[in-house]
Structure formats: C-alpha cells, structure tokens
Motif scaffolding. Structure first.
Motif, mmCIF file in Angstrom:
data_model
loop_
_atom_site.group_PDB
_atom_site.id
_atom_site.type_symbol
_atom_site.label_atom_id
_atom_site.label_comp_id
_atom_site.label_asym_id
_atom_site.label_seq_id
_atom_site.Cartn_x
_atom_site.Cartn_y
_atom_site.Cartn_z
ATOM 1 N N THR A 230 0.679 -1.045 0.011
ATOM 2 C CA THR A 230 -0.646 -0.276 0.220
ATOM 3 C C THR A 230 0.798 1.105 0.031
ATOM 4 O OG1 THR A 230 -1.828 -1.355 1.196
ATOM 5 C CG2 THR A 230 -1.904 1.593 0.959
ATOM 6 N N LEU A 231 1.600 1.603 1.086
ATOM 7 C CA LEU A 231 2.637 2.538 0.614
ATOM 8 C C LEU A 231 3.565 2.536 -0.530
ATOM 9 C CD1 LEU A 231 3.729 5.045 2.448
ATOM 10 C CD2 LEU A 231 6.054 3.098 3.180
ATOM 11 N N ALA A 232 4.205 1.360 -1.347
ATOM 12 C CA ALA A 232 4.298 1.672 -2.553
ATOM 13 C C ALA A 232 3.946 2.196 -3.175
ATOM 14 C CB ALA A 232 5.360 0.289 -2.891
ATOM 15 N N GLN A 233 3.060 2.050 -2.664
ATOM 16 C CA GLN A 233 0.729 2.256 -4.203
ATOM 17 C C GLN A 233 1.381 3.981 -4.324
ATOM 18 O OE1 GLN A 233 -1.527 0.236 -3.473
ATOM 19 N NE2 GLN A 233 -1.562 -1.022 -4.749
ATOM 20 N N GLN A 234 1.096 4.086 -2.479
ATOM 21 C CA GLN A 234 1.025 5.979 -2.655
ATOM 22 C C GLN A 234 2.319 7.335 -2.651
ATOM 23 O OE1 GLN A 234 -2.657 6.839 -1.867
ATOM 24 N NE2 GLN A 234 -2.656 4.048 -2.426
ATOM 25 N N LEU A 235 3.289 6.314 -2.625
ATOM 26 C CA LEU A 235 4.613 5.992 -3.144
ATOM 27 C C LEU A 235 4.988 6.322 -4.745
ATOM 28 C CD1 LEU A 235 7.345 4.974 -0.780
ATOM 29 C CD2 LEU A 235 6.805 7.238 -1.153
ATOM 30 N N ALA A 316 10.784 -1.221 -0.386
ATOM 31 C CA ALA A 316 11.629 -0.735 -1.549
ATOM 32 C C ALA A 316 11.104 -1.797 -2.454
ATOM 33 C CB ALA A 316 13.081 -0.953 -0.653
ATOM 34 N N ARG A 317 11.357 -3.303 -1.945
ATOM 35 C CA ARG A 317 11.320 -4.293 -3.213
ATOM 36 C C ARG A 317 9.691 -4.033 -3.651
ATOM 37 N NH1 ARG A 317 9.846 -10.601 -0.518
ATOM 38 N NH2 ARG A 317 7.738 -9.448 -0.303
ATOM 39 N N GLU A 318 8.402 -3.353 -3.556
ATOM 40 C CA GLU A 318 7.051 -4.218 -3.991
ATOM 41 C C GLU A 318 7.213 -2.110 -4.592
ATOM 42 O OE1 GLU A 318 5.209 -5.409 -3.843
ATOM 43 O OE2 GLU A 318 5.321 -6.694 -1.888
ATOM 44 N N CYS A 319 8.026 -1.572 -4.397
ATOM 45 C CA CYS A 319 8.541 -0.350 -5.651
ATOM 46 C C CYS A 319 9.189 -0.667 -6.581
ATOM 47 C CB CYS A 319 9.139 0.755 -4.692
ATOM 48 S SG CYS A 319 8.134 1.832 -3.705
ATOM 49 N N PHE A 320 10.469 -1.451 -6.353
ATOM 50 C CA PHE A 320 11.335 -2.311 -7.646
ATOM 51 C C PHE A 320 9.825 -3.392 -8.447
ATOM 52 C CE2 PHE A 320 13.518 -5.940 -9.333
ATOM 53 C CZ PHE A 320 14.331 -4.783 -10.378
ATOM 54 N N ASN A 321 9.126 -4.139 -8.096
ATOM 55 C CA ASN A 321 7.986 -4.803 -8.636
ATOM 56 C C ASN A 321 7.208 -3.735 -9.553
ATOM 57 O OD1 ASN A 321 9.489 -7.278 -7.468
ATOM 58 N ND2 ASN A 321 7.456 -7.021 -5.567
ATOM 59 N N ILE A 322 7.022 -2.865 -8.917
ATOM 60 C CA ILE A 322 5.949 -1.735 -10.058
ATOM 61 C C ILE A 322 6.424 -1.041 -10.625
ATOM 62 C CG2 ILE A 322 4.687 0.582 -9.151
ATOM 63 C CD1 ILE A 322 3.985 -0.999 -6.377
ATOM 64 N N GLY A 323 7.952 -0.557 -10.279
ATOM 65 C CA GLY A 323 8.739 -0.373 -11.772
ATOM 66 C C GLY A 323 9.382 0.495 -11.112
ATOM 67 N N SER A 387 -2.005 -4.829 -18.405
ATOM 68 C CA SER A 387 -2.775 -3.810 -17.323
ATOM 69 C C SER A 387 -1.905 -2.573 -17.580
ATOM 70 C CB SER A 387 -2.705 -5.139 -15.743
ATOM 71 O OG SER A 387 -2.857 -4.417 -14.699
ATOM 72 N N ASN A 388 -2.633 -1.506 -16.832
ATOM 73 C CA ASN A 388 -1.859 -0.543 -16.489
ATOM 74 C C ASN A 388 -0.688 -0.882 -15.665
ATOM 75 O OD1 ASN A 388 -3.433 0.874 -18.358
ATOM 76 N ND2 ASN A 388 -5.122 1.601 -17.547
ATOM 77 N N ARG A 389 -1.293 -1.256 -14.793
ATOM 78 C CA ARG A 389 0.279 -1.617 -13.258
ATOM 79 C C ARG A 389 1.170 -2.509 -13.369
ATOM 80 N NH1 ARG A 389 -3.195 -3.307 -7.715
ATOM 81 N NH2 ARG A 389 -5.152 -2.584 -7.804
ATOM 82 N N GLU A 390 1.603 -2.872 -14.996
ATOM 83 C CA GLU A 390 2.181 -2.835 -15.526
ATOM 84 C C GLU A 390 3.441 -2.204 -16.354
ATOM 85 O OE1 GLU A 390 1.447 -6.732 -16.968
ATOM 86 O OE2 GLU A 390 2.024 -7.986 -15.650
#
Length: 508
Positions: A230-235, A316-323, A387-390
C-alpha cells in the motif's frame, strides 16, 4: 544519498543510449552534413530525421533547420523531427522568435499576403500548418504562456481562414485545450509551492528530545500504514504526480547556460528559465531519503528500529516490482545515510537478505549497469503490458538528469563552422522522449489521503538531528563521535528548551 539538480563535473555518468555516431560527431575533424536547401524539403525517410532524400542530419545551419520545420502544400516534417527541433531550438532562438520566423516563411512561400488567395493551394497547406501548431501546443504548452505566441498563431490562421471556416473552429478548439492545459500547469505549480512550504516547516529536530524521556504522542509511518504494498502504491502516486508536471523543455532549460563551448548567448533570462517542476521533483526525492532515515532513527528501542528497517526493505521491494525506481533509490539512499548505517546493533537485529539484493540492483558500479538493465526490462514490460499496473516506469530521476547533463557537457551545441550540432539533439530528444512516454501514465492505484498527507508533511530531522537521534539510539564509538554528540546535544536540545520556555511564557 540526497541529490541536487546539476551534478558536479566529477560525478557525471555516461548515458545508457549514447549513440556511437554521436561520439564521432563531437570531433572537430568530422565532416558536416548539410543537405541542400532547394525549395521545400521532401518527405523524410528512414528512422532518423532527414533532409530531402539524404542521410540523417548530423548538423546544419539554424536557418536550414528552421526551413525544414516549415510545412508546404506537399510536405510535412517528421513527427520526430518536430519534437527534436522544438525541444532544442530554444538554445539558439526563443520560441516567439522561432514562431515568428516560421509564420513569416509560410506567408511568403504560400503568398498569404496576396489578394485574392490561391484557394486550392491554401486548402492543401492549411491543414498542415494547423497540425504543426497543434503539435507545438500539445507538447510544449508553456511556450504559449506568452501572448505573442498566441497572437502569431491566430494571425496565421486568420490569413488562411477565408479558404475554409473550419480552420477557425479548429483554432478555437486548440486554444481551449491549451487554456485548460495551462490552467492545470498553474494549479500544479501552486500545489508544489504549498507542498514545499509544508515540507520546509516539517524539518524539526525538537523530537529528538523525546528519545530520552517517555515516548511522545507522535505518529510514525507504521501507525499510518503497515502494509508495504500500500505504501509503495502511494509513493507511486506522488512520483507520477510530479512527473506529470515536468515539461520536456525543462530538461533543456536546466542546462541552458551550461554550454561553455557555445558562443551564442542563451535566449532565456533567469525569469524565463523555468525548471520549477524538475527542481521540485529532486526536492521530493531528498525529502523521502530523510523521511526514511528519520523513521528508522526515531524509535527509542532497538527492536522497533529493526522493525522499521524491515518494513522499508519490503516497501523498496514492492517499488521495484511496480517499476518505481525513484522511490526505490530514495529508500535505499535513506538507509545508507551515515546516521542510519552506523546503527550496527539495530541492523544486526533486522532481517536484511532482501535489502542486499535490492542494494545490488541499484549498485552504481559499471555506471549503474544493474539498474539500467532492470530499467530496460521494465520499459519492455511496459510496451507489451495489457494491465496499467504493468505499464509503470518511473526512472531514477537524478541519474536521468546526470545523463542529460553529461550529454550537454560532452558535446558542443555548435560545431566550429557555426552549424547546429543536430546529432547531439537527436540523442537528447530520444532520452527526453522516452521519459515523456513514461510520465503520461496515469496511476492505477487508489489514493489514500491520510498516507499521502503523512508522506508530504510528517516531521523529518535535519542531518544534525539524524546524527543526534542516532547517537541517542546507539552510543558513539570513538572520540570524534563523542565530541559531535556532545555538541549536537548542546545545540539542538538547548534550542528545544528555549522553544519550550518561550511557549510557556506566551501561554502564561
């Protein structure tokens, strides 16, 4: 580590896509390609920007490049050329002057000052000049903040309008869209000012005083959001919001006075040299670095500090996965700040295997080879994603700025014969154009106002405050640290006591 907009000469990096032909065109001994300028140029062919049927342009006079921008009844410049030239031309000629030259040439070539007009000829030319001016307003809307630009636009359309009333309708639609864009840009700049004001006011070292007393009633990141994804999404929301405000011209204007080899005077005064959004984005990166460091140094207990470290590793790992590589690097930079990295007992308590993997991905070795590989992978995923998320690609922004800085410093804007070094600007446009594709992505995640508010306004320590909090958490290990600790306690805690007494005085 926290970043600045313009790197020092000793910290420059080689751009990832530095074209081999560019390296050769930096040499004074290289041949200069200036295609013949006979009448209106023909339709360009091939992957590069070309003149007539010749090879890609490496250099040409400014007059020739302007002529190549001018549409005719049977010619329209390549879209890539239009973007490249409008982006780079501002180093040599101001946008109003360029538009005036363009309109003057069109009027002369199409005999738009004659009466009666050649209706058949103008009907072929009209849609092309409208298309060019529309592209200009869409890609570089801030150029049209000047009334002169809008006046020139209206004048050229006024001259062709007798041939087709639809031209007036198109003009009004373009101007309406432009007005909406400029209003949105102005609103974005106002919000940046507000966010900057709240960020500056949130720098507070007085919280350090609480570390030696009972825990304060002070919110921290984990009480606001304890889910890394969730935090990675908000960042990512914040990152894409910043990116959306940055115009391509800011990359040129940031270094408009840096080209010491160019004998021409910059055509931007300090007032017009707008890089507001670019600088605001760098400030956001720095704030996130200090916020991460503050959150780690603030807790009084080692177990809590280790828990915060593990949380940010997962973010940080989730940010990496998001791009989202910019937030990823800010988090890693915050963890690598000396006041955090010296907390050996805290780090010993945390599970750090995933952190070292991420740190390896962002390792500066080999000109950030690992990161650039990951970025290319994210860019490829974006191009093929359903997907827009990708589709999200948020580059490590300060490195992008350094790449562009290096490109600007590495080659002169003009060759010794006075020709514009166009090959350089083709490469600049490639890098900026790629960024423009990424910044147009709308964030697919839902917003959480409370988290966003915290990220923008939560109190952060200054560098001195971080060191004091770090020493309060884990005692100094040598005499230098002990002396610094003593000085910081005297300075920061003394100010806190004075502030408390002042508040009590006014309260009574």
């Amino acid at each position: 580590m926290p970043q600045t907009v313009c790197p020092a000469a000793g910290t420059m990096f080689t751009p990832s896509g530095f074209s081999p032909h560019l390296a050769s065109t930096c040499s004074e001994a290289d041949p200069v390609t200036e295609p013949e300028d006979e009448g209106g140029p023909q339709e360009a062919r091939g992957p590069g920007a070309c003149l007539a049927d010749g090879p890609p342009i490496t250099s040409a006079s400014l007059d020739t490049l302007i002529q190549h921008l001018v549409p005719t009844t049977d010619y329209y410049p390549e879209k890539a050329y239009v973007f490249t030239f409008l982006l780079s031309a501002r180093l040599f000629i101001s946008p109003p002057e360029l538009l005036a030259r363009l309109c003057e040439t069109c009027i002369k070539q199409q005999q738009l000052d004659q009466s009666p007009l050649d209706m058949a000829k103008v009907r072929k030319f009209g849609p092309k000049i409208l298309q060019l001016l529309t592209e200009w307003t869409e890609t570089f809307p801030t150029d049209f903040r000047e009334e002169k630009m809008v006046g020139l636009f209206k004048d050229i359309i006024h001259r062709i309008a007798p041939c087709d009333e639809a031209y007036w309708k198109t003009l009004n639609q373009v101007l309406q869209t432009l007005s909406q864009k400029l209003a949105a840009i102005a609103q974005g700049e106002e919000s940046i000012v507000k966010v900057n004001a709240s960020s500056v006011s949130s720098i507070s070292d007085k919280l350090v005083a609480f570390k030696t007393k009972s825990p304060p009633i002070q919110k921290d990141m984990l009480t606001i959001c304890n889910d890394p994804y969730t935090l990675a999404q908000q960042l990512t929301h914040i990152e894409l919001e910043h990116l959306s405000h940055i115009g391509p011209e800011e990359f040129v204007q940031a270094f408009v006075q840096k080209d010491k080899l160019d004998s021409t005077q910059p055509c931007f005064s300090e007032q017009k040299k707008k890089t507001t959004n670019l600088e605001a984005y760098v400030r956001w990166f720095n704030r996130l670095c200090y916020l991460v460091a503050t959150e780690i140094c603030m807790p009084a207990k080692k177990k809590q500090r280790a828990q915060v470290i593990e949380f940010f590793i997962d973010v940080a790992r989730e940010c990496f996965n998001i791009g989202n590589f910019n937030s990823l690097m800010a988090i890693i930079s915050g963890m690598n700040m000396s006041p955090v990295s010296r907390l050996k007992k805290t780090w010993g308590k945390a599970k750090t295997a995933k952190y070292f993997i991420l740190e390896h991905q962002m390792d500066p070795t080999g000109n950030f080879y690992n990161y650039r590989t990951a970025l290319r992978g994210a860019a490829h995923r974006s191009q093929t994603a359903n997907s827009n998320r990708e589709k999200i690609v948020i580059p490590f922004f300060s490195l992008l700025i350094k790449d562009i800085y290096f490109l600007n410093e590495g080659c002169a804007n003009r060759l010794p014969n006075g020709h514009v070094h166009f090959a350089k600007f083709v490469e600049l446009a490639r890098q900026v154009g790629e960024f423009m594709t990424w910044k147009q992505m709308e964030c697919p995640f839902e917003t959480d106002r409370s988290i966003l508010h915290y990220l923008h306004t939560a109190p952060i320590f200054s560098e001195d405050g971080l060191y004091l909090a770090s020493y309060e958490s884990e005692s100094p290990e040598n005499q230098v640290e002990k002396d610094r600790w003593k000085a910081l306690r005297s300075n920061i805690l003394g100010k806190t006591k004075e502030l408390k007494e002042l508040k009590e005085h006014h309260g009574s």
